[in-house]
Motif scaffolding. Structure first.
Motif, PDB file in Angstrom:
ATOM      1  N   ILE A  51       0.770  -1.209  -0.021  1.00 50.12           N
ATOM      2  CA  ILE A  51      -0.006  -0.166  -0.091  1.00 50.12           C
ATOM      3  C   ILE A  51       0.986   1.374  -0.020  1.00 50.12           C
ATOM      4  O   ILE A  51       0.652   2.141  -0.726  1.00 50.12           O
ATOM      5  N   VAL A  52       1.734   1.244   0.842  1.00 48.39           N
ATOM      6  CA  VAL A  52       2.784   2.337   0.821  1.00 48.39           C
ATOM      7  C   VAL A  52       3.492   2.714  -0.337  1.00 48.39           C
ATOM      8  O   VAL A  52       3.425   3.730  -1.074  1.00 48.39           O
ATOM      9  N   ILE A  53       4.135   1.534  -1.055  1.00 45.72           N
ATOM     10  CA  ILE A  53       4.640   1.602  -2.252  1.00 45.72           C
ATOM     11  C   ILE A  53       3.426   2.239  -3.433  1.00 45.72           C
ATOM     12  O   ILE A  53       3.909   3.134  -4.220  1.00 45.72           O
ATOM     13  N   ALA A  54       2.341   1.725  -3.338  1.00 48.14           N
ATOM     14  CA  ALA A  54       1.339   2.318  -4.422  1.00 48.14           C
ATOM     15  C   ALA A  54       1.111   3.565  -4.325  1.00 48.14           C
ATOM     16  O   ALA A  54       0.808   4.401  -5.488  1.00 48.14           O
ATOM     17  N   PHE A  55       1.018   4.238  -3.164  1.00 46.99           N
ATOM     18  CA  PHE A  55       1.013   5.526  -3.005  1.00 46.99           C
ATOM     19  C   PHE A  55       2.153   6.492  -3.267  1.00 46.99           C
ATOM     20  O   PHE A  55       2.080   7.525  -3.559  1.00 46.99           O
ATOM     21  N   THR A  56       3.302   5.746  -2.845  1.00 50.96           N
ATOM     22  CA  THR A  56       4.445   6.946  -3.018  1.00 50.96           C
ATOM     23  C   THR A  56       5.461   6.664  -4.303  1.00 50.96           C
ATOM     24  O   THR A  56       6.195   7.528  -4.565  1.00 50.96           O
TER      25      THR A  56
END
Length: 118
Positions: free
Chosen positions: A6-11
């Motif tokens: 999730i963090v990777i998808a947003f950043t």
């Protein structure tokens, strides 16, 4: 691992879209440099601003560019006639943002019959 995904998808930054911001994208430069045109040898030298728009609609975080550069070529002769760049520019996420890219138009030919100078 779901949190990391999730963090990777947003950043992870997405490639923004670039377009001309108007139907007349070249604007008079405000740098005060006097344009120069000559017939012998045939040449021109002047500055202008390219009116662009960046679309960061698919980004969740602001985008920071260390350098944006452009090269403009004559459509008929494919000769390089202008270059420009800006450094250290940030654009907000989820927006269409207009900005001006300064250009330096410079070309030298042997004579005024050169197709790029016509």
């Amino acid at each position: 691992s779901l949190r990391i995904a999730i963090v990777i998808a947003f950043t992870i930054p997405r490639v923004p879209g670039f377009a001309f911001a108007s139907s007349s994208p070249l604007k008079n430069a405000t740098d005060g440099i006097t344009p120069e045109f000559s017939r012998t040898p045939a040449n021109f030298s002047f500055n202008a601003d390219l009116d662009l728009q960046v679309d960061t609609g698919s980004n969740f975080l602001p985008l920071k560019f260390s350098r944006l550069s452009a090269e403009l070529f004559d459509l008929q002769t494919q000769n390089l006639v202008a270059t420009g760049n800006i450094t250290g520019r940030s654009f907000p996420a989820k927006k269409f943002t207009e900005f001006l890219l300064p250009l330096n138009f410079t070309y030298v030919a042997l004579n005024d019959s050169d197709p790029t100078c016509e």
